[in-house]
Scaffold this motif. Structure first.
Motif, PDB file in Angstrom:
ATOM      1  N   LYS A 212       0.841  -1.207   0.000  1.00  0.00           N
ATOM      2  CA  LYS A 212       0.000   0.000   0.000  1.00  0.00           C
ATOM      3  C   LYS A 212       0.872   1.250   0.000  1.00  0.00           C
ATOM      4  O   LYS A 212       0.577   2.226  -0.675  1.00  0.00           O
ATOM      5  N   ARG A 213       1.977   1.208   0.773  1.00  0.00           N
ATOM      6  CA  ARG A 213       2.880   2.353   0.820  1.00  0.00           C
ATOM      7  C   ARG A 213       3.467   2.644  -0.570  1.00  0.00           C
ATOM      8  O   ARG A 213       3.635   3.799  -0.958  1.00  0.00           O
TER       9      ARG A 213
ATOM     10  N   THR B 164       0.865   4.454  -2.553  1.00  0.00           N
ATOM     11  CA  THR B 164       0.745   5.823  -2.023  1.00  0.00           C
ATOM     12  C   THR B 164       1.928   6.680  -2.472  1.00  0.00           C
ATOM     13  O   THR B 164       1.746   7.815  -2.925  1.00  0.00           O
ATOM     14  N   ASP B 165       3.141   6.132  -2.362  1.00  0.00           N
ATOM     15  CA  ASP B 165       4.337   6.887  -2.763  1.00  0.00           C
ATOM     16  C   ASP B 165       4.310   7.226  -4.249  1.00  0.00           C
ATOM     17  O   ASP B 165       4.706   8.319  -4.651  1.00  0.00           O
TER      18      ASP B 165
ATOM     19  N   SER C 282       1.694   7.749  -6.051  1.00  0.00           N
ATOM     20  CA  SER C 282       0.722   8.840  -6.203  1.00  0.00           C
ATOM     21  C   SER C 282       1.333  10.177  -5.788  1.00  0.00           C
ATOM     22  O   SER C 282       1.136  11.198  -6.453  1.00  0.00           O
TER      23      SER C 282
END
Length: 58
Positions: free
Chosen positions: A29-30, A33-34, A36
């Protein structure tokens, strides 16, 4: 003459919870997110991307 830049970005965080080869390893997930966050930063700086070289990995 317009300034040229070379920007190198390391891959996002991948997940080790699956027993797959590196090329098939999904992002955590990280990592999503990164990716994005960096995308938004490029947009804010109004970078024009002419070429992208990427591995075929997930």
């Amino acid at each position: 003459m317009k300034e040229k830049k070379l920007i190198l970005i390391r891959h996002a965080k991948s997940s080790w919870k699956y027993d797959v080869s590196d090329i098939d390893r999904p992002l955590k997930k990280r990592g999503v997110t990164d990716a994005s966050i960096i995308s938004k930063a490029f947009k804010e700086k109004e970078y024009t991307v002419n070429k992208i070289y990427s591995s075929p990995a997930n």
